[in-house]
Design an enzyme around this catalytic site. Structure first.
Site, short mmCIF file in Angstrom:
data_model
loop_
_atom_site.label_atom_id
_atom_site.label_comp_id
_atom_site.label_asym_id
_atom_site.label_seq_id
_atom_site.Cartn_x
_atom_site.Cartn_y
_atom_site.Cartn_z
CB SER A 14 -12.01 50.88 -39.66
OG SER A 14 -11.27 49.94 -38.98
CD GLU A 148 -9.90 46.64 -24.75
OE1 GLU A 148 -9.20 45.90 -24.04
OE2 GLU A 148 -9.75 46.77 -25.98
CB CYS A 380 15.10 51.70 -40.65
SG CYS A 380 15.61 51.51 -38.95
N GLY A 382 16.04 48.83 -44.56
CA GLY A 382 16.31 48.99 -45.99
C GLY A 382 17.71 49.54 -46.26
CG HIS A 519 11.86 55.24 -39.43
ND1 HIS A 519 11.38 54.26 -40.25
CD2 HIS A 519 12.58 54.63 -38.46
CE1 HIS A 519 11.77 53.07 -39.78
NE2 HIS A 519 12.50 53.27 -38.70
CD GLU A 521 9.35 56.30 -42.48
OE1 GLU A 521 10.42 56.79 -42.92
OE2 GLU A 521 9.30 55.27 -41.77
N1 GLN Z 1 15.59 45.54 -37.37
C1 GLN Z 1 16.50 46.63 -37.59
C2 GLN Z 1 17.08 47.16 -36.30
O1 GLN Z 1 16.51 46.95 -35.25
C3 GLN Z 1 15.84 47.74 -38.37
C4 GLN Z 1 14.74 48.41 -37.62
C5 GLN Z 1 13.83 49.21 -38.51
O2 GLN Z 1 13.84 49.04 -39.73
N2 GLN Z 1 13.02 50.06 -37.94
O3 GLN Z 1 18.07 47.81 -36.31
#
Ligand code: GLN
Length: 547
Positions: A14, A148, A380, A382, A519, A521
């Site tokens: 880290s 490893e 997603c 959300g 996503h 982001e």
């Molecule tokens: N669990 C949800 C799905 O598989 C959302 C996945 C996520 O938020 N990346 O569709």
């Protein structure tokens, strides 16, 4: 042909090896070179896709659908170069390739050994695409001395021997602990770490030393002498207020110059650092602060939402405001009222996630944002929670739920507005899945196109109606509820090109309420903030004037 830079770490983990690699990549770009960054991880998982975010932080997804280490996110954010599946490899992947070849008989009856078979596999991976860039930067995960990690260290040693002299460079990142009682920076752990490296045949050309303060000349000379590097190749890496100061800070310390010197590149091309000067200016010269809640389930470990936190910062940079993130555990809302936790905040973000825990809390947060007209971004899971909330509370479908949480539940007892997707199209290919497939690598993964409704808030934010974003999910909002939900004001403003998969929803009469199945982001950069995050923070800034 690329020149290769291998980045290793010692003393402790880290230390920001990924960040140092990414910043060096950015500095080489600033000198006019093309770069690619790679991560070699010694753990035995085939990829991080199945690891808990608590164990390993966020899973970063590439356009071509690989689930990779979060360091690849740093690489992309600093260089803007889209990572590929072939930029991330683990021992698990290496061994599974080797064993597959063994079963196929590719080794013609030979005894399979770490040297040469495993090391060859690693070297083949390092070479992929070596003709495409000027510099290939390969970071080895873990620290020197890890059992490893040995095959990886051995592989890069062999690799550098096979290349012509002067084409490979080794950079080693260590820690100089500061002992308060004596007021000294200690070089001994670094000396030991370099000794360990040399015992396996690797000699660092550059030492990057993390320290709380500047490294005095005396310590610098000592390090150079005992670790066998040039004094100007001992680079101080002091703690920074923002990670985005790293390229300029490393440049001031002479990292890029030392690297070019070590390769014998003379004269070194002059750097153009405007991009990073602008980024740093936007971080330090802000006008006000917005407070954004992230209502999730891995909130104790911020690395679990790394890209989201960074994208929010980028959104702040686009609007010249500081973004303060309030981490809120979604489960709190299952027993407590949302209002005291959320009403003073300027925006609410519900991130992605897997499994049922915390989901009723996320639904409450979505409801609160919708009813109180607080800017909301659902990513997603959300978005899926926002749709369930809208179905329950706007369209009176009290039993609306997701099939993700239906194990052992009577299928007739709920309305699956979010269902398990078993067949979809990627480009020209049809992809199929079943509920009993392996967990690893079987989701809808990677870049997919979406078509946005003209005039929608989201099209306005993007300034476009055709987008491409990265996905990572198994479940999907059911398009069959579109009409019913749109009648109540939840618009399906983005769809897959075939019109079958809802990609974006937004609430009609609301200042800013958007849910996205992908996503965003993952594609945001400090010098190119993602349009959705830029617009979300703009809305948060407006909200901050109201409360
Ligand atoms: N669990 C949800 C799905 O598989 C959302 C996945 C996520 O938020 N990346 O569709």
């Amino acid at each position: 042909m690329a020149r290769f830079i291998f980045i290793t770490g010692g003393v402790v983990s880290s230390l920001g090896k990924g960040l140092a690699s990414a910043a060096l990549g950015a500095l080489l770009q600033a000198r006019g070179y093309t770069v690619r960054l790679r991560k070699l991880d010694p753990y035995l998982n085939v990829d991080p896709g199945t690891m808990s975010p608590f164990e390993h932080g966020e899973v970063f997804v590439t356009d071509d659908g690989a689930e990779t280490d979060l360091d690849l996110g740093h690489y992309e954010r600093f260089t803007g170069v889209a990572a590929r599946a072939t930029d991330s490899i683990s021992s698990g992947r290496v061994y599974s390739n080797v064993l597959e070849k063994e079963r196929r008989g590719d080794y013609l009856g030979k005894t399979i050994q770490v040297i040469p078979h495993v090391t060859n596999e690693i070297k083949d991976f390092i070479r992929i695409g070596e003709d495409e860039v000027d510099f290939m930067l390969c970071e080895i995960g873990g620290t020197v001395g890890d059992i490893e990690g040995l095959p990886f260290f051995e592989a890069i040693r062999q690799f550098s021997q096979e290349k012509p002299r002067g084409e490979c460079l080794f950079m080693h990142l260590t820690l100089l602990p500061y002992i308060k009682a004596s007021g000294e920076l200690k070089t001994k752990p670094t000396q030991h770490s370099v000794k360990e490296l040399r015992s396996i045949g690797l000699a660092p050309d550059i030492l990057v030393c993390r320290s709380e303060g500047p490294i005095p000349v005396k310590e610098r000379e000592k390090l150079a002498l005992f670790c066998n590097v040039r004094p100007d190749s001992v680079i101080a890496a002091q703690d920074l207020k923002s990670i985005y100061e790293a390229p300029l800070a490393y440049h001031r310390e002479g990292l890029d110059q030392a690297v070019l010197d070590a390769f014998g590149i003379q004269p070194a091309p002059k750097p153009t650092l405007d991009r990073w000067e602008d980024v740093v200016d936007r971080i330090h010269n802000t006008d006000g602060e917005v407070r954004v809640a992230i209502v999730g389930k891995y909130t104790q470990l911020e690395d679990a939402y790394k890209s989201i936190a960074e994208a929010l910062t980028h959104g702040g940079m686009a609007n010249r405001v500081k973004v303060r993130i309030e981490w809120i555990d979604a489960e709190v809302f299952e027993t407590e009222d949302a209002a005291p936790h959320l009403e003073r905040l300027h925006a609410i973000l519900v991130p992605g996630g897997f499994g049922e825990r915390g989901t009723e809390g996320k639904i409450k947060a979505a409801q609160f944002a919708r009813e109180r007209k607080i800017p909301y971004l659902g990513i997603c899971l959300g978005m899926q929670m926002a749709v369930i909330e809208a179905a329950r509370n706007m369209a009176d479908m009290d039993d609306a739920a997701s099939e993700e949480f239906s194990d052992g539940v009577d299928p007739k007892s709920f309305t699956p507005v979010v269902y398990h997707l078993k067949e979809w199209v990627q480009g020209n290919a049809k992809i199929t899945r079943t509920k009993t497939d392996d967990k690893g690598g079987t989701m809808r993964l990677g870049a997919y196109d979406a078509v946005l409704t003209e005039g929608s808030r989201v099209a306005d934010a993007y300034g476009d109606t055709a987008i491409e974003e990265r996905h990572r999910h198994r479940y999907e909002v059911d398009i069959r509820y579109r009409e019913q939900l749109e009648k109540e004001g939840l618009l399906f403003s983005g769809l897959s090109p075939d019109g079958r998969l809802p990609e974006i929803v937004e609430v009609k009469d609301h200042p800013w309420y958007i849910g996205v199945q992908f996503h965003p982001e993952l594609k945001s950069k400090p010098f190119d903030p993602h349009p959705l995050f830029a617009d979300f923070i703009r809305a948060a800034k407006e909200q901050s004037r109201l409360v």
